[in-house]
Design a protein around this motif. Sequence first.
Motif, PDB file in Angstrom:
ATOM      1  N   ILE A 148       0.853  -1.135   0.175  1.00  0.00           N
ATOM      2  CA  ILE A 148       0.026  -0.188  -0.037  1.00  0.00           C
ATOM      3  C   ILE A 148       0.961   1.307  -0.168  1.00  0.00           C
ATOM      4  O   ILE A 148       1.995   1.358   0.766  1.00  0.00           O
ATOM      5  CB  ILE A 148      -0.845  -0.149   1.222  1.00  0.00           C
ATOM      6  CG1 ILE A 148      -1.770  -1.245   1.335  1.00  0.00           C
ATOM      7  CG2 ILE A 148      -1.774   1.448   1.224  1.00  0.00           C
ATOM      8  CD1 ILE A 148      -2.371  -1.550   2.463  1.00  0.00           C
ATOM      9  N   GLY A 149       0.551   2.200  -0.925  1.00  0.00           N
ATOM     10  CA  GLY A 149       1.544   3.182  -1.177  1.00  0.00           C
ATOM     11  C   GLY A 149       2.431   3.330  -2.165  1.00  0.00           C
ATOM     12  O   GLY A 149       2.472   2.178  -2.881  1.00  0.00           O
ATOM     13  N   CYS A 150       2.970   4.384  -2.592  1.00  0.00           N
ATOM     14  CA  CYS A 150       3.946   4.452  -3.654  1.00  0.00           C
ATOM     15  C   CYS A 150       3.200   4.011  -4.945  1.00  0.00           C
ATOM     16  O   CYS A 150       3.605   3.005  -5.643  1.00  0.00           O
ATOM     17  CB  CYS A 150       5.158   3.838  -3.537  1.00  0.00           C
ATOM     18  SG  CYS A 150       5.858   4.443  -2.175  1.00  0.00           S
ATOM     19  N   ASP A 171      -6.384  -0.494   4.045  1.00  0.00           N
ATOM     20  CA  ASP A 171      -7.006   1.060   4.130  1.00  0.00           C
ATOM     21  C   ASP A 171      -5.925   2.006   4.494  1.00  0.00           C
ATOM     22  O   ASP A 171      -4.843   1.617   5.025  1.00  0.00           O
ATOM     23  CB  ASP A 171      -8.150   0.851   5.419  1.00  0.00           C
ATOM     24  CG  ASP A 171      -8.824   2.156   5.814  1.00  0.00           C
ATOM     25  OD1 ASP A 171      -8.774   2.981   4.821  1.00  0.00           O
ATOM     26  OD2 ASP A 171      -9.184   2.265   7.082  1.00  0.00           O
ATOM     27  N   MET A 172      -6.271   3.017   3.807  1.00  0.00           N
ATOM     28  CA  MET A 172      -5.393   4.312   3.981  1.00  0.00           C
ATOM     29  C   MET A 172      -6.121   5.605   4.081  1.00  0.00           C
ATOM     30  O   MET A 172      -7.027   5.678   3.366  1.00  0.00           O
ATOM     31  CB  MET A 172      -4.487   4.405   2.478  1.00  0.00           C
ATOM     32  CG  MET A 172      -3.258   5.324   2.629  1.00  0.00           C
ATOM     33  SD  MET A 172      -2.328   5.442   1.193  1.00  0.00           S
ATOM     34  CE  MET A 172      -0.837   5.664   1.655  1.00  0.00           C
ATOM     35  N   ASN A 181      -2.883  10.740   3.577  1.00  0.00           N
ATOM     36  CA  ASN A 181      -2.447   9.478   3.371  1.00  0.00           C
ATOM     37  C   ASN A 181      -1.369   8.931   4.596  1.00  0.00           C
ATOM     38  O   ASN A 181      -0.374   8.219   4.064  1.00  0.00           O
ATOM     39  CB  ASN A 181      -2.074   9.134   2.033  1.00  0.00           C
ATOM     40  CG  ASN A 181      -3.076   9.394   1.046  1.00  0.00           C
ATOM     41  OD1 ASN A 181      -4.275   9.072   1.413  1.00  0.00           O
ATOM     42  ND2 ASN A 181      -2.849   9.716   0.030  1.00  0.00           N
ATOM     43  N   ARG A 182      -1.224   9.368   5.629  1.00  0.00           N
ATOM     44  CA  ARG A 182      -0.379   9.160   6.585  1.00  0.00           C
ATOM     45  C   ARG A 182      -0.819   7.973   7.629  1.00  0.00           C
ATOM     46  O   ARG A 182      -0.262   7.929   8.817  1.00  0.00           O
ATOM     47  CB  ARG A 182       0.319  10.320   7.158  1.00  0.00           C
ATOM     48  CG  ARG A 182       1.213  11.108   6.309  1.00  0.00           C
ATOM     49  CD  ARG A 182       2.164  11.958   7.082  1.00  0.00           C
ATOM     50  NE  ARG A 182       3.149  12.286   6.257  1.00  0.00           N
ATOM     51  CZ  ARG A 182       4.191  13.002   6.713  1.00  0.00           C
ATOM     52  NH1 ARG A 182       4.150  13.652   7.779  1.00  0.00           N
ATOM     53  NH2 ARG A 182       5.175  13.470   5.823  1.00  0.00           N
ATOM     54  N   PHE A 183      -1.674   7.257   7.258  1.00  0.00           N
ATOM     55  CA  PHE A 183      -2.182   5.897   8.087  1.00  0.00           C
ATOM     56  C   PHE A 183      -2.567   4.908   7.006  1.00  0.00           C
ATOM     57  O   PHE A 183      -3.322   5.106   6.246  1.00  0.00           O
ATOM     58  CB  PHE A 183      -3.473   6.560   9.107  1.00  0.00           C
ATOM     59  CG  PHE A 183      -4.170   5.344   9.737  1.00  0.00           C
ATOM     60  CD1 PHE A 183      -3.248   4.675  10.835  1.00  0.00           C
ATOM     61  CD2 PHE A 183      -5.085   4.640   9.154  1.00  0.00           C
ATOM     62  CE1 PHE A 183      -3.872   3.533  11.350  1.00  0.00           C
ATOM     63  CE2 PHE A 183      -5.726   3.516   9.747  1.00  0.00           C
ATOM     64  CZ  PHE A 183      -5.099   2.934  10.965  1.00  0.00           C
ATOM     65  N   ILE A 184      -2.022   3.939   7.495  1.00  0.00           N
ATOM     66  CA  ILE A 184      -2.581   2.624   6.955  1.00  0.00           C
ATOM     67  C   ILE A 184      -2.707   1.609   7.638  1.00  0.00           C
ATOM     68  O   ILE A 184      -2.207   1.315   8.704  1.00  0.00           O
ATOM     69  CB  ILE A 184      -1.261   2.051   5.918  1.00  0.00           C
ATOM     70  CG1 ILE A 184      -0.586   3.209   5.033  1.00  0.00           C
ATOM     71  CG2 ILE A 184      -1.264   0.897   5.168  1.00  0.00           C
ATOM     72  CD1 ILE A 184       0.579   2.889   4.183  1.00  0.00           C
ATOM     73  N   ALA A 200       1.466   4.764  11.057  1.00  0.00           N
ATOM     74  CA  ALA A 200       0.922   5.946  11.380  1.00  0.00           C
ATOM     75  C   ALA A 200       2.367   7.011  11.434  1.00  0.00           C
ATOM     76  O   ALA A 200       3.313   6.604  11.915  1.00  0.00           O
ATOM     77  CB  ALA A 200       0.324   6.118  12.632  1.00  0.00           C
ATOM     78  N   HIS A 201       2.123   8.088  10.800  1.00  0.00           N
ATOM     79  CA  HIS A 201       3.113   9.385  10.728  1.00  0.00           C
ATOM     80  C   HIS A 201       2.320  10.660  11.199  1.00  0.00           C
ATOM     81  O   HIS A 201       1.430  10.876  10.454  1.00  0.00           O
ATOM     82  CB  HIS A 201       3.803   9.589   9.331  1.00  0.00           C
ATOM     83  CG  HIS A 201       4.902  10.333   9.265  1.00  0.00           C
ATOM     84  ND1 HIS A 201       5.601  10.504   8.263  1.00  0.00           N
ATOM     85  CD2 HIS A 201       5.439  10.912  10.424  1.00  0.00           C
ATOM     86  CE1 HIS A 201       6.482  11.414   8.491  1.00  0.00           C
ATOM     87  NE2 HIS A 201       6.611  11.804   9.877  1.00  0.00           N
TER      88      HIS A 201
END
Length: 310
Positions: A148-150, A171-172, A181-184, A200-201
């Motif tokens: 998930i991401g990129c 989930d994002m 989009n800093r939670f996955i 989480a960031h």
Amino acid sequence: MRDTVYCVLCVLLTLMLGVLAARYVSDTWMLAFFESLQTHIALACTGGAVLALIVRRHWYAGALLIASLLLACHSIVMLREHAASPVSADAQPSFRLLSFNIDNDNFENGARIADLIVGSKADVVEIFEASPVLSEMSRISVVYPYRIGCGVMTEDCDSLLLSKRPLLKPDMRDLSVLWRNRFILATIDMDGQPVAFASAHLSKPYFDDFHKGELYYLGDILQSVQQPLLLAGDFNASVIEPDMRRFLRRSGLTHLFPEPSTWPIRAGPLGISIDHVFARPPLQLISVRRIEDAMGSNHYGLLTEFTVAK
């Protein structure tokens, strides 16, 4: 001259201790930076109070020494407040998580970080500020085909979750309006045991009340998670921050004590722990260790061993 030195020392110590003690009467974001450093500042004040007593033996310097020691001791109590005992290193089954804020501007080390990811033997990898490894994604995907991401579920490359196993219910989300989009969150079948992995960031705690709001929203999300849960991330705050303590108390998450210091890297083991790995039973942490080579990042990465009690 002796009286002047004593007076200056006492004034400076009083101001520093007053800032630390303010947390007990006020919960404001303006104190956040100092709250994470309570142990460090209190110990520095202890040394300063001893120096003041050497310069001049006076009751006020003695009172400052007592206050410094009390604040230092309470910071240790708070660091241990939500800590769980590590389980045996022989616990089975055991799994591995790599988590690392690699710094969005750290492009010259992207290939080295990709080597770390590929060779980590981690079951799951969580990367923050992941842009430097975007160009390496094709070879990373050979080892970690699920992500998930990129480019998956989002066009940007900031938060990134990599897995060797299929991702269930991926989930994002945004945690606030500051960053996207800093939670996955994703469930992964770990040899027959579903485990929820969260990434989480958070924003910096001295950016108004955003950090507090993000933690509250994060707590709401995690309350609905029924599976064993592992949460890793860059929280930009120590666990002794008031909003971090509330979050851990509300979510039932625990960590290991002592946590590895991850920032700033120049401080090495004398830094503070702002990158965390939290678990909720029956998931149990075996160990959390720091990756000693920061590879150009301003954070150290973490390698976590964990198991799920049956």
